[in-house]
Design a protein around this motif. Structure first.
Motif, PDB file in Angstrom:
ATOM      1  N   ILE A 165       0.861  -1.186   0.000  1.00  0.00           N
ATOM      2  CA  ILE A 165       0.000   0.000   0.000  1.00  0.00           C
ATOM      3  C   ILE A 165       0.898   1.237   0.000  1.00  0.00           C
ATOM      4  O   ILE A 165       0.431   2.356   0.070  1.00  0.00           O
ATOM      5  CB  ILE A 165      -0.938   0.008   1.230  1.00  0.00           C
ATOM      6  CG1 ILE A 165      -1.579  -1.346   1.425  1.00  0.00           C
ATOM      7  CG2 ILE A 165      -2.032   1.046   1.118  1.00  0.00           C
ATOM      8  CD1 ILE A 165      -2.639  -1.718   0.466  1.00  0.00           C
TER       9      ILE A 165
ATOM     10  N   LEU B  29      11.155  -4.851   7.966  1.00  0.00           N
ATOM     11  CA  LEU B  29      10.389  -4.854   9.212  1.00  0.00           C
ATOM     12  C   LEU B  29       9.541  -6.110   9.307  1.00  0.00           C
ATOM     13  O   LEU B  29       9.405  -6.702  10.368  1.00  0.00           O
ATOM     14  CB  LEU B  29       9.506  -3.605   9.284  1.00  0.00           C
ATOM     15  CG  LEU B  29      10.222  -2.313   9.663  1.00  0.00           C
ATOM     16  CD1 LEU B  29       9.325  -1.113   9.410  1.00  0.00           C
ATOM     17  CD2 LEU B  29      10.637  -2.352  11.127  1.00  0.00           C
TER      18      LEU B  29
ATOM     19  N   VAL C 145       1.040  -3.931   5.547  1.00  0.00           N
ATOM     20  CA  VAL C 145       0.012  -2.928   5.234  1.00  0.00           C
ATOM     21  C   VAL C 145       0.155  -1.731   6.176  1.00  0.00           C
ATOM     22  O   VAL C 145       0.149  -0.573   5.759  1.00  0.00           O
ATOM     23  CB  VAL C 145      -1.399  -3.530   5.359  1.00  0.00           C
ATOM     24  CG1 VAL C 145      -2.452  -2.441   5.285  1.00  0.00           C
ATOM     25  CG2 VAL C 145      -1.623  -4.548   4.272  1.00  0.00           C
ATOM     26  N   ILE C 146       0.327  -2.034   7.457  1.00  0.00           N
ATOM     27  CA  ILE C 146       0.442  -0.954   8.438  1.00  0.00           C
ATOM     28  C   ILE C 146       1.716  -0.160   8.192  1.00  0.00           C
ATOM     29  O   ILE C 146       1.695   1.074   8.120  1.00  0.00           O
ATOM     30  CB  ILE C 146       0.426  -1.542   9.866  1.00  0.00           C
ATOM     31  CG1 ILE C 146      -0.882  -2.284  10.114  1.00  0.00           C
ATOM     32  CG2 ILE C 146       0.620  -0.439  10.895  1.00  0.00           C
ATOM     33  CD1 ILE C 146      -0.911  -3.095  11.373  1.00  0.00           C
ATOM     34  N   THR C 147       2.837  -0.873   8.039  1.00  0.00           N
ATOM     35  CA  THR C 147       4.093  -0.132   7.910  1.00  0.00           C
ATOM     36  C   THR C 147       4.133   0.665   6.610  1.00  0.00           C
ATOM     37  O   THR C 147       4.615   1.793   6.603  1.00  0.00           O
ATOM     38  CB  THR C 147       5.309  -1.074   7.972  1.00  0.00           C
ATOM     39  OG1 THR C 147       5.142  -2.109   7.023  1.00  0.00           O
ATOM     40  CG2 THR C 147       5.483  -1.656   9.341  1.00  0.00           C
TER      41      THR C 147
ATOM     42  N   ILE D 220       1.597   1.962   4.938  1.00  0.00           N
ATOM     43  CA  ILE D 220       0.734   3.145   5.066  1.00  0.00           C
ATOM     44  C   ILE D 220       1.455   4.213   5.874  1.00  0.00           C
ATOM     45  O   ILE D 220       1.482   5.397   5.505  1.00  0.00           O
ATOM     46  CB  ILE D 220      -0.611   2.784   5.741  1.00  0.00           C
ATOM     47  CG1 ILE D 220      -1.481   1.957   4.802  1.00  0.00           C
ATOM     48  CG2 ILE D 220      -1.365   4.049   6.146  1.00  0.00           C
ATOM     49  CD1 ILE D 220      -2.772   1.482   5.428  1.00  0.00           C
ATOM     50  N   MET D 221       2.067   3.802   6.989  1.00  0.00           N
ATOM     51  CA  MET D 221       2.749   4.780   7.838  1.00  0.00           C
ATOM     52  C   MET D 221       3.944   5.393   7.102  1.00  0.00           C
ATOM     53  O   MET D 221       4.192   6.592   7.190  1.00  0.00           O
ATOM     54  CB  MET D 221       3.219   4.117   9.137  1.00  0.00           C
ATOM     55  CG  MET D 221       2.096   3.555   9.983  1.00  0.00           C
ATOM     56  SD  MET D 221       0.822   4.772  10.319  1.00  0.00           S
ATOM     57  CE  MET D 221      -0.656   3.790  10.321  1.00  0.00           C
ATOM     58  N   LEU D 222       4.667   4.548   6.356  1.00  0.00           N
ATOM     59  CA  LEU D 222       5.832   5.067   5.623  1.00  0.00           C
ATOM     60  C   LEU D 222       5.413   6.064   4.539  1.00  0.00           C
ATOM     61  O   LEU D 222       6.176   6.964   4.201  1.00  0.00           O
ATOM     62  CB  LEU D 222       6.625   3.909   5.004  1.00  0.00           C
ATOM     63  CG  LEU D 222       7.506   3.124   5.991  1.00  0.00           C
ATOM     64  CD1 LEU D 222       8.083   1.881   5.336  1.00  0.00           C
ATOM     65  CD2 LEU D 222       8.626   3.998   6.522  1.00  0.00           C
TER      66      LEU D 222
ATOM     67  N   TYR E 275       3.189   8.354   4.896  1.00  0.00           N
ATOM     68  CA  TYR E 275       3.078   9.673   5.509  1.00  0.00           C
ATOM     69  C   TYR E 275       4.419  10.187   5.983  1.00  0.00           C
ATOM     70  O   TYR E 275       4.672  11.393   5.989  1.00  0.00           O
ATOM     71  CB  TYR E 275       2.040   9.632   6.636  1.00  0.00           C
ATOM     72  CG  TYR E 275       0.657   9.578   6.075  1.00  0.00           C
ATOM     73  CD1 TYR E 275       0.041  10.737   5.630  1.00  0.00           C
ATOM     74  CD2 TYR E 275      -0.010   8.381   5.911  1.00  0.00           C
ATOM     75  CE1 TYR E 275      -1.209  10.697   5.061  1.00  0.00           C
ATOM     76  CE2 TYR E 275      -1.267   8.329   5.343  1.00  0.00           C
ATOM     77  CZ  TYR E 275      -1.860   9.493   4.926  1.00  0.00           C
ATOM     78  OH  TYR E 275      -3.095   9.452   4.347  1.00  0.00           O
ATOM     79  N   VAL E 276       5.294   9.254   6.380  1.00  0.00           N
ATOM     80  CA  VAL E 276       6.650   9.679   6.741  1.00  0.00           C
ATOM     81  C   VAL E 276       7.311  10.303   5.509  1.00  0.00           C
ATOM     82  O   VAL E 276       7.913  11.381   5.577  1.00  0.00           O
ATOM     83  CB  VAL E 276       7.472   8.484   7.267  1.00  0.00           C
ATOM     84  CG1 VAL E 276       8.919   8.905   7.488  1.00  0.00           C
ATOM     85  CG2 VAL E 276       6.883   7.968   8.565  1.00  0.00           C
TER      86      VAL E 276
ATOM     87  N   ASN F  28       5.880  13.771   4.672  1.00  0.00           N
ATOM     88  CA  ASN F  28       6.389  14.840   5.527  1.00  0.00           C
ATOM     89  C   ASN F  28       7.860  15.101   5.281  1.00  0.00           C
ATOM     90  O   ASN F  28       8.311  16.250   5.361  1.00  0.00           O
ATOM     91  CB  ASN F  28       6.134  14.501   6.998  1.00  0.00           C
ATOM     92  CG  ASN F  28       4.688  14.732   7.370  1.00  0.00           C
ATOM     93  OD1 ASN F  28       4.179  15.830   7.233  1.00  0.00           O
ATOM     94  ND2 ASN F  28       4.005  13.689   7.792  1.00  0.00           N
ATOM     95  N   ALA F  29       8.618  14.035   5.002  1.00  0.00           N
ATOM     96  CA  ALA F  29      10.037  14.234   4.693  1.00  0.00           C
ATOM     97  C   ALA F  29      10.168  15.082   3.431  1.00  0.00           C
ATOM     98  O   ALA F  29      11.011  15.977   3.347  1.00  0.00           O
ATOM     99  CB  ALA F  29      10.728  12.887   4.513  1.00  0.00           C
TER     100      ALA F  29
ATOM    101  N   GLY G  35       7.954  17.253   2.381  1.00  0.00           N
ATOM    102  CA  GLY G  35       7.591  18.608   2.772  1.00  0.00           C
ATOM    103  C   GLY G  35       8.779  19.331   3.387  1.00  0.00           C
ATOM    104  O   GLY G  35       9.038  20.504   3.095  1.00  0.00           O
ATOM    105  N   TYR G  36       9.537  18.603   4.224  1.00  0.00           N
ATOM    106  CA  TYR G  36      10.711  19.200   4.845  1.00  0.00           C
ATOM    107  C   TYR G  36      11.765  19.552   3.786  1.00  0.00           C
ATOM    108  O   TYR G  36      12.282  20.659   3.751  1.00  0.00           O
ATOM    109  CB  TYR G  36      11.281  18.235   5.890  1.00  0.00           C
ATOM    110  CG  TYR G  36      12.636  18.655   6.398  1.00  0.00           C
ATOM    111  CD1 TYR G  36      12.763  19.792   7.190  1.00  0.00           C
ATOM    112  CD2 TYR G  36      13.775  17.936   6.082  1.00  0.00           C
ATOM    113  CE1 TYR G  36      13.993  20.202   7.646  1.00  0.00           C
ATOM    114  CE2 TYR G  36      15.019  18.337   6.535  1.00  0.00           C
ATOM    115  CZ  TYR G  36      15.120  19.475   7.312  1.00  0.00           C
ATOM    116  OH  TYR G  36      16.346  19.888   7.753  1.00  0.00           O
TER     117      TYR G  36
ATOM    118  N   PHE H 291      -1.980   5.130  -4.886  1.00  0.00           N
ATOM    119  CA  PHE H 291      -3.203   4.384  -4.602  1.00  0.00           C
ATOM    120  C   PHE H 291      -3.860   3.879  -5.888  1.00  0.00           C
ATOM    121  O   PHE H 291      -4.409   2.783  -5.920  1.00  0.00           O
ATOM    122  CB  PHE H 291      -4.173   5.242  -3.786  1.00  0.00           C
ATOM    123  CG  PHE H 291      -3.804   5.288  -2.342  1.00  0.00           C
ATOM    124  CD1 PHE H 291      -4.035   4.189  -1.533  1.00  0.00           C
ATOM    125  CD2 PHE H 291      -3.180   6.383  -1.795  1.00  0.00           C
ATOM    126  CE1 PHE H 291      -3.670   4.199  -0.198  1.00  0.00           C
ATOM    127  CE2 PHE H 291      -2.809   6.411  -0.458  1.00  0.00           C
ATOM    128  CZ  PHE H 291      -3.056   5.316   0.344  1.00  0.00           C
TER     129      PHE H 291
END
Lengths: 415, 438
Positions: free
Chosen positions: A138, A187, A196-198, A200-202, A204-205, A208-209, A211-212, A332
């Motif tokens: 994902i 992981l 799936v969890i990791t 999805i979280m990655l 957003y990481v 944001n990275a 964006g930085y 997606f």
């Protein structure tokens, strides 16, 4: 509907599907070409209804529906016809621009379709490859961003000779995506964290990275007011195929090459066999001596690399500058492409072309008739929804056949 | 697996004893080391990083309470050392002797709190005489947490009964859209909320039908439903609401209602009891879900269906009905979360207004180990983390921290949680597995 759905699909299911086929069956449920076509038809019908709703004339006519019901229908069908005709013009052939007699007049729409399809194909291959090893990727969004950032950075910060620069930038982008995808694989292999969890979280990481990075000198373009990166050197851009007036670029060959690679990997190589074995039954694979954990890492590296290539084609093929929305929803959409393509190389290319055509057509439709381009997302989601639930499509079209969905059941978070 | 193990917050004493002994030495020491590291971070990085002699000042009053809490002034560096030392001691005890599972949870809670306080102290020392409007920060944190809490409760209700809900985002978006539309057309906010509940419930129903009847893989389904909701709300917004904003997309906004007496308690009053109706509804839902899940027949059945549907079926529970009901209810709750984004906060709907909050809510469910209290705590923590982004941009810190890193925090924390660095999280056993009788 209830009857077909609750009947176990044993009596008339096709005999003994192959290993990979069975995995996909677990993910998608059993369905065939007829269901795929009908799912497309059903989605286009729903899309048509939405076009009619969006059309002001049709809405006006529907306000006096009970006095002159016919008006609603004629206006509605006119709107639907115009909408889909505009889509066709945007995606395949536009007689108005062709009348100018220029090359871009004839090939412009096809160029747009291919340009849109390129990252979708690569993303679809990425998701599909992971499917074949029984993993859900994902994280296309994050991997595309990572790929675009790596390729883009090499593209604008390094200054290398012609040809070499492109190659290095493409490789860098692939590595970037592979790192981001491989992280999820690592992981899973080391700690059992569900991919799936990791992923999805990655996503957003990565978002944001990015964006930085877009706010840092050296990455951000002067005068530092906007969140946009420096421009990639012309040397590092993928060359245009039909001349500079059309956007289609060599990224298309990357996508087709990646499809051939995936076909070869899955059907002709030992590694591919192992990956499919892991996807089919990880316990059996382990018993047979296959290192399942290593399989997870390898497949996520490869899938990440493919998604990274999608990012490469975005930055080096079309955009030239990294922005916050470099992913453009491809991460997606790639999932829908992979599902429509049943996680096989050839069909995924076709699915990518179809969705690329829908995207190109959707933009033309918005400018011609004012129907919002978001319709494409809806149609895409519906196609996949209908394909994933063949029982529903069979019920709608009153087809006979095995009802229900996948008889082999999907795994949960703990699987 | 016995039932008590899934709910370690309320085990019988004997079971708790067994469970705590089962924690492997490796995990025990790992958790201890993690705590020590957090403690050292507080003391050394943030303590030494803050300027010596500076005081951290926190305002905790807004004037309407019975009596005014004076400004709290603490020496930044010394507080950091003390808080860090406390966490280090906790970590050492954990590594050497080990708290039980419940004790460890408290220790982690204390460590997180200590870290946040130290961080706040550190952040004020960038310039002289800075003070933080702590009450405002907390109010904003709660405000940002409410949709996360509701979304997390929605996810929890589905997942505890065995249906993975990745579509929280889509349900929220649909609810936000419906809340704004209905609230605007009817000009009655309560009917707007009702609309959000119904449309959220409809999205839940879609999830339920495809997951339960058509056995579609639930992760795929969730992703597709998110795309569908994003496309559909975006389409209808552009096609209908945008051209006619005045009638279709300008709902009123719920105003704060102060609870008499309670709202005048210092700190707690303005924070918790001067809020909108949706927030009060959220409090009620938190308690209702927590009580219902662990104290009622409905909850026992839901959990049984989520852990071992065949066993539940054998004792006569209608597995599919329980799942349908929970998923539709969950969708409605996520719809309420969406309504809070529009008619609970800013009024009108805009494209992709939920902007990933559904996924943070999913993270909160996982980070909170599929328990209501844990999920709410995680949602509050994540809400606080997003508020820190605003805070850090308004004050001068000793070292500039880009707000993007704060925004990453919930996601990184969740990755750590599922990777099992501080105790492994475990989903309900049958989560995501369709049930076919026979």
């Amino acid at each position: 509907m209830t009857d077909t759905a609750s009947t176990p699909a044993r009596t008339d299911s096709p005999p003994e599907p192959g290993l990979g086929e069975r995995t996909i069956r677990e993910i998608l449920g059993s369905s065939n070409a007829a269901v795929t076509v009908l799912a497309f038809v059903a989605a286009m019908v729903v899309g048509g209804i939405l076009i009619a709703i969006a059309d002001p004339d049709t809405r006006t006519a529907s306000s006096y529906f009970f006095s002159y019901p016919w008006d609603t229908f004629t206006d509605g069908f006119k709107a639907i016809g115009n909408g889909y005709w505009a889509m066709f013009q945007g995606a395949i052939f536009n007689p108005h621009t062709a009348a100018q007699g220029t090359l871009s007049g004839y090939l412009g729409p096809i160029s747009e379709t291919l340009t849109n399809a390129t990252p979708l194909i690569l993303g679809g291959l990425s998701v599909g490859l992971a499917f074949r090893a029984g993993l859900f990727n994902i994280g296309g969004q994050g991997q595309i961003i990572a790929g675009a950032v790596f390729a883009g950075y090499v593209g604008f910060a390094w200054h290398l000779p012609f040809i070499i620069h492109v190659i290095v930038a493409v490789i860098a982008g692939t590595i970037g995506g592979a790192i981001w995808g491989g992280l999820a694989g690592l992981l899973k292999a080391k700690t059992g964290a569900h991919e799936v969890i990791t992923t999805i979280m990655l996503n957003y990481v990565a978002l944001n990275a990015l964006g930085y990075l877009l706010s840092v000198r050296g990455f951000q373009a002067p005068p530092y007011g906007q969140a946009i990166s420096n421009s990639v050197d012309p040397n590092a851009m993928l060359w245009k195929l039909f001349g500079s007036s059309m956007r289609v670029n060599a990224g298309l060959f990357l996508a087709l090459g990646a499809a051939v690679f995936m076909w070869w990997l899955l059907t002709r190589s030992t590694l591919g066999f192992k990956l499919r074995a892991v996807g089919a039954n990880q316990f059996a694979a382990r018993t047979a001596g296959i290192k399942v954990e290593r399989g997870y890492i390898v497949v996520m590296l490869l899938a990440g690399g493919l998604a990274g290539l999608a990012g490469v084609t975005q930055i080096l093929g079309t955009n030239g500058q990294i922005t916050g929305d470099i992913d453009a929803g491809i991460g997606f959409d790639a999932i829908t492409v992979a599902l429509l393509g049943r996680a096989k190389a050839g069909p995924t290319v076709l699915a990518g072309l179809l969705f690329g055509a829908l995207r190109a057509g959707g933009i033309q439709m918005q400018s011609n008739t004012g129907t919002p381009v978001d319709l494409v997302e809806v149609v895409q989601a519906l196609i996949v929804l209908f394909i994933a639930a063949p029982g529903l499509v069979r019920a709608i079209f009153r087809l006979r056949g095995s009802g229900g969905g996948g008889e082999a059941l999907a795994k949960g978070w703990n699987g | 697996m016995s039932v008590a193990v899934q709910d370690p917050s309320r085990p019988e004493p004997f079971v708790a004893d067994v469970v705590s002994r089962r924690m492997s030495p490796r995990r025990r020491i790992g958790a201890g080391i993690a705590l020590v590291v957090v403690g050292l971070l507080c003391a050394l990085l943030l303590g030494l990083g803050s300027r010596a002699g500076y005081d951290a000042r926190f305002d905790l009053a807004n004037g309407g309470e019975y009596f005014t809490v004076p400004q709290i002034v603490v020496p930044a560096r010394v507080s950091a050392f003390i808080l860090g030392a406390v966490v280090v001691v906790l970590g050492c005890y954990q590594a050497l002797r080990g708290f039980g599972r419940v004790g460890l949870r408290w220790a982690i809670g204390i460590a997180i709190l200590a870290f946040l306080l130290t961080f706040l102290c550190w952040s004020t020392t960038g310039a002289p005489d800075q003070h933080i409007d702590m009450l405002g920060v907390l109010e904003q944190s709660l405000f940002l947490s409410i949709p996360l809490i509701l979304g997390a409760l929605a996810g929890l209700m589905c997942e505890r009964s065995g249906v993975i809900n990745v579509a929280i985002e889509g349900q929220m978006l649909a609810g936000a859209w419906a809340g704004a539309l209905v609230g605007s057309v009817v000009s009655n906010l309560y009917i707007g909320v009702l609309g959000a509940l119904v449309v959220g419930g409809l999205m839940g129903w879609l999830l339920a039908v495809f997951a339960i009847r058509y056995l579609v893989n639930q992760v795929v389904l969730g992703v597709v439903l998110n795309v569908l909701a994003l496309g559909l709300t975006g389409f209808l917004y552009d096609a209908l609401m945008q051209p006619d904003t005045a009638t279709l997309n300008s709902p009123a906004v719920f105003q704060d209602v102060a609870v008499p007496v309670l709202s005048q308690i210092p700190v707690v009053g303005p924070l918790l009891f001067d809020q909108t109706v949706i927030v009060y509804l959220t409090y009620a839902l938190i308690i209702a879900v927590d009580v219902a899940l662990f104290r009622t027949r409905w909850g026992l059945r839901a959990r049984a269906v989520g852990e071992h549907p065949r066993a539940a079926d054998t004792v006569g529970i209608n597995v599919l009905r329980v799942r349908y009901r929970n998923v539709i209810l969950g969708g409605a709750v996520a719809g309420l979360a969406g309504a809070n984004l529009t008619i609970g906060a800013i009024g009108g709907f805009s494209k992709n207004i939920s902007s990933g909050m559904g996924f943070i809510a999913l993270a909160a469910v996982i980070f909170g180990r599929w328990s209501p209290r844990g999920a709410v705590a995680a949602a509050l923590l994540f809400g606080f983390a997003s508020e820190m982004q605003n805070l850090l941009s308004s004050i001068t810190t000793p070292v500039a921290i880009p707000s993007y890193f704060m925004a990453m925090l919930p996601y990184v924390a969740t990755i750590f949680a599922v990777a099992g660095l501080v105790g492994r999280v475990r989903a309900p056993a049958a989560d995501g597995e369709p049930y076919v009788k026979g």
